[in-house]
Motif scaffolding. Structure first.
Motif, mmCIF file in Angstrom:
data_model
loop_
_atom_site.group_PDB
_atom_site.id
_atom_site.type_symbol
_atom_site.label_atom_id
_atom_site.label_comp_id
_atom_site.label_asym_id
_atom_site.label_seq_id
_atom_site.Cartn_x
_atom_site.Cartn_y
_atom_site.Cartn_z
ATOM 1 N N PRO A 126 -5.148 25.472 0.097
ATOM 2 C CA PRO A 126 -4.009 25.253 0.766
ATOM 3 C C PRO A 126 -2.934 26.010 -0.091
ATOM 4 O O PRO A 126 -2.255 27.059 0.083
ATOM 5 N N ASN A 127 -3.704 26.026 -1.476
ATOM 6 C CA ASN A 127 -2.380 26.536 -2.884
ATOM 7 C C ASN A 127 -2.908 27.951 -3.472
ATOM 8 O O ASN A 127 -2.497 28.453 -3.946
ATOM 9 N N LEU A 128 -4.009 28.507 -2.903
ATOM 10 C CA LEU A 128 -4.331 29.626 -2.792
ATOM 11 C C LEU A 128 -3.991 30.357 -2.713
ATOM 12 O O LEU A 128 -4.378 31.112 -1.021
ATOM 13 N N MET A 129 -3.573 32.051 -3.292
ATOM 14 C CA MET A 129 -3.406 33.280 -2.869
ATOM 15 C C MET A 129 -4.845 34.328 -2.713
ATOM 16 O O MET A 129 -4.827 33.750 -3.673
ATOM 17 N N THR A 130 -4.385 34.576 -1.369
ATOM 18 C CA THR A 130 -5.735 35.349 -1.403
ATOM 19 C C THR A 130 -5.438 36.890 -0.552
ATOM 20 O O THR A 130 -4.835 37.120 -0.206
ATOM 21 N N TYR A 131 -6.041 37.499 -1.338
ATOM 22 C CA TYR A 131 -6.018 39.486 -1.354
ATOM 23 C C TYR A 131 -6.721 39.790 -1.570
ATOM 24 O O TYR A 131 -7.606 39.897 -2.011
ATOM 25 N N ASP A 132 -7.070 40.601 -0.249
ATOM 26 C CA ASP A 132 -8.563 41.632 -0.394
ATOM 27 C C ASP A 132 -7.688 43.768 -1.144
ATOM 28 O O ASP A 132 -6.888 43.925 0.288
ATOM 29 N N PRO A 133 -6.746 43.568 -1.968
ATOM 30 C CA PRO A 133 -6.275 45.071 -2.101
ATOM 31 C C PRO A 133 -7.316 46.330 -2.571
ATOM 32 O O PRO A 133 -8.457 46.249 -2.408
ATOM 33 N N GLY A 140 1.925 40.299 2.980
ATOM 34 C CA GLY A 140 0.435 40.203 3.777
ATOM 35 C C GLY A 140 0.013 41.628 4.105
ATOM 36 O O GLY A 140 -1.956 42.211 5.286
ATOM 37 N N LEU A 141 0.799 42.181 4.796
ATOM 38 C CA LEU A 141 0.054 43.411 5.814
ATOM 39 C C LEU A 141 1.902 44.608 5.696
ATOM 40 O O LEU A 141 3.062 44.022 5.174
ATOM 41 N N TYR A 142 1.414 45.761 5.285
ATOM 42 C CA TYR A 142 2.138 46.962 5.768
ATOM 43 C C TYR A 142 2.273 48.054 5.944
ATOM 44 O O TYR A 142 1.065 48.905 6.260
ATOM 45 N N ARG A 143 3.617 49.353 6.916
ATOM 46 C CA ARG A 143 2.884 50.168 7.992
ATOM 47 C C ARG A 143 2.277 51.119 6.610
ATOM 48 O O ARG A 143 3.353 51.109 4.742
ATOM 49 N N TYR A 144 0.772 51.858 5.998
ATOM 50 C CA TYR A 144 0.376 52.505 5.773
ATOM 51 C C TYR A 144 0.963 54.172 5.130
ATOM 52 O O TYR A 144 1.261 54.548 4.975
ATOM 53 N N ARG A 145 0.866 54.744 6.536
ATOM 54 C CA ARG A 145 0.113 55.582 6.977
ATOM 55 C C ARG A 145 0.907 56.429 8.486
ATOM 56 O O ARG A 145 0.172 55.552 9.438
ATOM 57 N N ASN A 146 1.574 56.541 8.784
ATOM 58 C CA ASN A 146 1.535 56.622 10.825
ATOM 59 C C ASN A 146 1.014 58.088 10.415
ATOM 60 O O ASN A 146 0.983 59.266 9.671
ATOM 61 N N HIS A 168 -1.644 55.671 22.193
ATOM 62 C CA HIS A 168 -1.259 55.573 20.249
ATOM 63 C C HIS A 168 -2.154 54.470 20.517
ATOM 64 O O HIS A 168 -2.610 53.868 20.940
ATOM 65 N N ALA A 169 -2.114 54.329 19.057
ATOM 66 C CA ALA A 169 -3.141 53.079 18.387
ATOM 67 C C ALA A 169 -2.857 53.025 17.882
ATOM 68 O O ALA A 169 -1.769 53.499 16.364
ATOM 69 N N GLN A 170 -2.773 51.078 16.744
ATOM 70 C CA GLN A 170 -2.370 51.158 15.454
ATOM 71 C C GLN A 170 -3.712 50.183 14.691
ATOM 72 O O GLN A 170 -4.603 49.728 14.917
ATOM 73 N N ILE A 171 -4.220 50.653 13.512
ATOM 74 C CA ILE A 171 -5.308 50.312 12.775
ATOM 75 C C ILE A 171 -4.947 49.578 11.844
ATOM 76 O O ILE A 171 -4.157 50.416 10.505
ATOM 77 N N PHE A 172 -5.504 48.216 11.558
ATOM 78 C CA PHE A 172 -5.514 47.848 9.725
ATOM 79 C C PHE A 172 -7.099 48.044 9.190
ATOM 80 O O PHE A 172 -7.088 48.216 10.041
ATOM 81 N N GLY A 173 -5.981 47.997 7.976
ATOM 82 C CA GLY A 173 -7.904 48.375 6.876
ATOM 83 C C GLY A 173 -7.093 47.620 5.490
ATOM 84 O O GLY A 173 -6.568 47.213 5.139
ATOM 85 N N SER A 174 -8.037 47.082 5.187
ATOM 86 C CA SER A 174 -8.191 46.135 4.265
ATOM 87 C C SER A 174 -9.325 46.533 2.924
ATOM 88 O O SER A 174 -10.469 47.290 2.744
ATOM 89 N N TRP A 234 -2.491 50.717 8.961
ATOM 90 C CA TRP A 234 -1.577 50.022 8.168
ATOM 91 C C TRP A 234 -2.994 48.961 6.651
ATOM 92 O O TRP A 234 -3.559 48.765 7.023
ATOM 93 N N SER A 235 -1.994 48.850 5.761
ATOM 94 C CA SER A 235 -2.651 47.957 5.042
ATOM 95 C C SER A 235 -2.424 46.420 5.123
ATOM 96 O O SER A 235 -1.380 45.673 5.080
ATOM 97 N N VAL A 236 -3.410 46.098 5.731
ATOM 98 C CA VAL A 236 -3.959 44.229 5.152
ATOM 99 C C VAL A 236 -4.505 43.827 3.628
ATOM 100 O O VAL A 236 -4.897 44.023 3.972
ATOM 101 N N THR A 237 -2.922 43.458 3.420
ATOM 102 C CA THR A 237 -3.806 42.691 2.172
ATOM 103 C C THR A 237 -4.117 41.163 1.849
ATOM 104 O O THR A 237 -4.864 40.787 0.470
ATOM 105 N N SER A 238 -4.085 40.661 2.851
ATOM 106 C CA SER A 238 -3.708 39.044 3.046
ATOM 107 C C SER A 238 -3.852 38.503 4.634
ATOM 108 O O SER A 238 -3.094 38.473 5.103
ATOM 109 N N TYR A 239 -5.162 38.910 5.079
ATOM 110 C CA TYR A 239 -5.078 38.169 6.504
ATOM 111 C C TYR A 239 -4.632 36.507 6.496
ATOM 112 O O TYR A 239 -3.894 36.462 7.061
#
Ligand SMILES: Cc1ncc(C[n+]2csc(CCOP(=O)(O)OP(=O)(O)O)c2C)c(N)n1
Ligand SMILES: [Mg+2]
Length: 917
Positions: A680-687, A740-746, A755-761, A786-791
């Motif tokens: 529960p208290n672990l922050m997880t990231y896949d940068p 956990g997520l931000y728009r990286y490149r339009n 149109h489509a939206q793609i998530f990558g990590s 979109w870069s998803v750093t943490s689902y």
């Protein structure tokens, strides 16, 4: 005695009982006739040397004799790992008891009663709530002697003892705290009812739930002993590096004999002897039983553990027989008694615990008239009450004193006790005793009377708690003893002052990217670490921990930069001395190069990550390891770290199912983020990018060490060299990375109809970017990336909103961050990651549109990255196909286009399903 010892210690195996029996019969033959006289002469001579020259002189003489016998007559004494089944400290060596035995017995009885009442009451009020009576019942003397005379809450030097309490003995520790006035009766009443009004007490030691009390969660057996070892070593590390100036504190670990079967209990014991950790004491409560039955019914656990620990170089103190046996042992001139003691198996000893004195006399002593004669002055009643070492405060005190005074090696005390001691018919020594939670009135009466608790018969049915007044002799005595030893225990608190700030400048370089040069995120991480290590403020607090993978991660430059910790420095000329990056070991070395032990490394991580609480030092551990050998191998230790409010960074290196080329099924990790989710208290990231790592680590140090949050981090880094881009300049990017997520490149295709939206990590982000290009060029699809750093972070936030909305139906609903961020983005959503599909799927319901996930379910393969990504269907072409498929589902693309694209992209529709092949 000499002959007996030789005979008894002639063991080639650890199957102690059997061997001892065989040797004993040999002994009988040899001691017939002339030999008896000859032996007697030798023994008398040795007695003379002992009385004149003492034990040391006698020891030297015996060594010389053995040497002489070998040289002169080829006598080869076999290797012996055990000593006879006797106390290591003889009655003549034992020091006087420094306190009032009678007073301490009364206090111990009070602790016993309240511990028992706690469990019995809890189960009366709530059937089936559980709890353990018999563990503490057998260990009460072991704890009480330590509380009254040894556990230092504060030493003169400002140090303190660290104590790992056996998890199942928790009721006894609560009972003492109640008598000390530290826990109110109401909480005792709510033992195992933590959610009851007013709060209750955790079943076992859990710092998360009782952060002012418990320090170490020990109840998952085996985790206590290994943590104690690494903690004792970490204390030396802190001292040798000048981070900890106070010294003298010891680490005590109270363990069960059954617990010693866990591989973690024994797996690291040579580290303790190699490092000469004389600040470490194991106390094993050898009640000969575990949950189902005897630990070694057909053997002897004490002898087995003695052999193991002696062999590993520990100081072993056996505390088997209580004072009642002293005179018998002293009069055992021919060693008949000790031989008999050695013959009996633990299963049989357990039988004696429950049988009458008459049975004991007949079965144990009755094998030899000489033995019978030794006890003819004792009644059956007296025989039945012959106390064992672990129940005798004088013997236990002697063992502890010898342990704390022993220099140069860790000590293990093997104390023999009876499980459920004092429970009588209700369970003393019986196989069912571990599960015993209820006592009827008669049984309570027996226990009450045996320990002299002043509770009248008519109140017994309630099993009331009993605490004498503050000014009673008992309470005053126990408080005074604790005062002398520096205060109460256990007490957990934050002993460190928070860091003031995190040095920003070290991270800035990473915002700029690598200007086209390729770098893996592992290289980025290592560079960041090496910069942090140079920081004048926090550099010294960083603790890099590596289980023999430094070269894998390109960390060898750190060897030279900060050195590898070794308590003895470097006693050899390293083979690569003439190179720049030689293997530099140093007493003040900073890297904990642990060798191949993820469990040991994790224990170092925990020691460093909890030093803010245990030692008032803000050490910041970075434990980097093969991500595959993290959660699935040492997940339970990670869970314990979470419970302990441990801080620091777990870094899963060579991560990703398709990013680690060549290594195959056992190495390619596509699920550690899934396994991390439960903590529960672990922050997880896949940068994916350098700047993401910089922002995550910077924020992590701030949250943990400046703001003092009880969280820790898991981030995956990979070994694929890729150009690291500059951080985009749009606002909110920092927040997006952390949430956990931000728009990286339009997409730059402004005139697109589709149109489509793609998530990558992680590294799959680069496949996503390739797919974006193909979609634009070949299919006229404008896809935003979109870069998803943490689902995991997105999932938690969304769940939190759903829950809040459910509980507040009339208020404006909260919108999950992921929904807010994606709102209005046109087209279907496609996710691609190097982890299992379930990871992106976990947020599907909050994505404002349909989500189609690609992931790496299944067993890895030995292959190159391109083939792996093709196989697992996470490469650019599969991302393109998934995007077209998602559009086709929305009737924006014709099925024919899909079929053609499969051909054009070169995808074999009949290929194996990676998830199950
Ligand atoms: C890893 C793990 N496995 C199983 C258990 C369940 N369990 C709790 S106590 C116990 C028996 C303990 O025996 P021992 O170590 O000899 O301790 P004692 O109670 O006899 O002092 C078991 C199997 C546990 N707590 N942890
Ligand atoms: Mg046991």
């Amino acid at each position: 005695m000499l002959i007996i010892e030789d005979s008894i210690t002639e063991k080639r195996e650890v199957r102690v009982a059997e061997t001892e029996q065989a040797q004993a019969s040999q002994q009988v033959q040899h001691t017939n006739g002339l030999e008896v006289v000859e032996t007697r002469e030798w023994l008398d001579s040795l007695d003379y040397v002992l009385s004149k020259g003492g034990a040391e002189r006698a020891g030297r003489l015996l060594q010389q004799l053995a040497l002489h016998a070998r040289r002169a007559g080829g006598v080869n004494l076999p290797f012996t790992a055990t000593t006879p089944y006797q106390n290591t400290i003889s009655s003549s060596q034992q020091p006087p008891f420094p306190g009032s035995q009678e007073m301490e017995r009364r206090i111990k009885s009070l602790v016993r009663w309240n511990a028992l009442a706690m469990v019995v009451r809890a189960n009366k009020i709530q059937e089936g709530i559980g709890g353990h009576i018999s563990t503490f019942a057998s260990a009460a003397t072991l704890y009480e002697v330590a509380f009254n005379h040894f556990f230092q809450a504060a030493t003169e030097s400002g140090d303190r003892d660290i104590v790992y309490f056996q998890g199942h003995a928790a009721p006894g520790i609560y009972a003492r705290a109640y008598l000390e006035g530290r826990i109110p009766k109401q909480k005792l009443q709510n033992f195992r009812r933590e959610l009851n009004p007013g709060g209750g007490l955790s079943s076992y030691p859990h710092p998360w739930l009782m952060p002012d009390f418990w320090e170490f969660p020990t109840v998952s057996m085996g985790l206590g002993p290994i943590q104690a070892i690494y903690h004792a070593r970490f204390i030396r590390y802190l001292e040798n590096r000048g981070l900890k100036t106070s010294t003298g504190g010891r680490v005590w670990a109270f363990l069960g004999d059954g617990e010693m079967d866990e591989p973690e209990s024994l797996g690291s014991i040579t580290l303790a002897s190699r490092e000469r950790l004389d600040n470490l004491i194991f106390v094993v409560n050898c009640n000969l039983q575990r949950l189902d039955g005897p630990v070694r019914g057909n053997g002897k656990i004490i002898q087995e553990l003695e052999a193991i620990f002696r062999g590993a170089g520990w100081n072993v103190i056996k505390c088997i027989w209580g004072g009642d046996w002293d005179s018998l042992i002293q009069n055992d001139r021919d060693g008949l008694l000790v031989r008999r003691m050695g013959e009996i198996t633990d299963g049989q000893y357990q039988k004696y615990f429950v049988e009458s004195g008459a049975y004991f006399r007949q079965n144990f002593f009755g094998t030899d008239p000489r033995l019978l004669k030794m006890v003819e002055h004792l009644s059956d009643e007296q025989l039945a009450r012959m106390r064992l070492g672990g129940h005798d405060p004088i013997k236990v005190h002697a063992a502890y004193k010898a342990a704390v005074e022993h220099a140069g090696a860790p000590t293990i005390i093997l104390a023999k006790t009876i499980k459920g001691y004092g429970l009588g018919e209700a369970g003393e020594g019986k196989n069912i005793t571990h599960q015993q939670k209820k006592l009827n009135e008669d049984e309570l009466q027996v226990f009450r009377s045996r320990f002299g608790i002043p509770i009248p018969d008519d109140e017994l049915h309630e099993a009331p708690f009993y605490r004498p007044a503050d000014d009673s002799a008992e309470i005053k005595y126990m408080q005074e003893r604790r005062k002398q030893l520096g205060g109460h225990m256990p007490v957990r608190k934050n002993r460190a002052t928070p860091l003031k700030s995190v040095p920003e400048s070290h991270f800035e370089e990473f915002y700029k990217g690598t200007e086209g040069r390729e770098a893996s995120t592992t290289m980025v991480f290592v560079r960041m670490l090496s910069k942090l290590l140079r920081d004048p403020e926090i550099g010294k607090l960083i603790v890099p921990i590596i289980p023999d993978e430094a070269r894998t991660f390109g960390m060898e430059a750190l060897f030279r930069q900060v050195g590898i910790y070794s308590s003895v420095g470097q006693l050899y000329e390293p083979v690569d001395m003439d190179t720049l990056l030689y293997y530099k070991e140093a007493k003040n070395g900073q890297i904990l190069e642990e060798g191949i032990t993820e469990a040991g490394s994790m224990c170092s991580f925990i020691s460093a990550g909890t030093a803010y609480s245990n030692h008032g030092i803000n050490t910041i551990p970075f434990f980097i390891y093969y991500s595959m050998f993290g959660f699935q191998r040492i997940g339970d230790l990670i869970w314990a770290a979470a419970d302990m409010r441990c801080r620091g960074f777990l870094v899963g290196g060579t991560a990703g199912r398709t990013t680690l080329a060549g290594e195959g099924l056992q190495h390619q990790d596509g699920h550690s983020h899934v396994l991390a989710l439960p903590v529960p208290n672990l922050m997880t990231y896949d940068p994916a990018f350098a700047y993401e790592i910089a922002i995550i680590i910077q924020d992590g140090i701030k949250r943990m060490y400046v703001d003092g949050e009880s969280i820790f981090y898991y981030l995956t880094v990979t070994n694929e060299p890729l150009p690291m881009p500059e951080m985009p300049s749009q606002s909110g990017i920092r927040e997006g990375i952390l949430k956990g997520l931000y728009r990286y490149r339009n997409s730059e295709k402004n005139d697109a109809k589709l149109h489509a939206q793609i998530f990558g990590s992680g590294t799959i982000m680069y496949e996503v970017l390739k797919a974006q290009e193909i979609l634009e060029k070949n299919y006229g699809v404008a896809a935003d990336v979109w870069s998803v750093t943490s689902y995991n972070e997105l999932y938690r936030d969304a769940n939190d909103c759903v829950r809040w909305n459910m509980l507040h139906p009339k208020e404006t609903p909260k919108v999950p961050y992921v929904t807010q961020a994606l709102q209005g983005a046109p087209g279907p959503f496609i996710a691609a990651s190097d982890y299992m599909k379930v990871l992106p799927e976990s947020i599907a319901q909050w994505v404002p549109g349909k989500l189609l996930s690609l992931g790496t379910d299944g067993f890895g393969r030995s292959e190159n990255r391109a083939s792996l990504r093709d196989f697992f269907e996470v490469d650019a072409k599969h991302i393109v196909l998934a995007t077209l498929t998602a559009l086709a589902r929305e009737k924006q693309v014709e099925p024919d286009v899909l079929e053609k694209s499969i051909r054009d992209l070169g995808i074999n529709p009949e290929k194996l399903n990676p998830a199950i092949s």
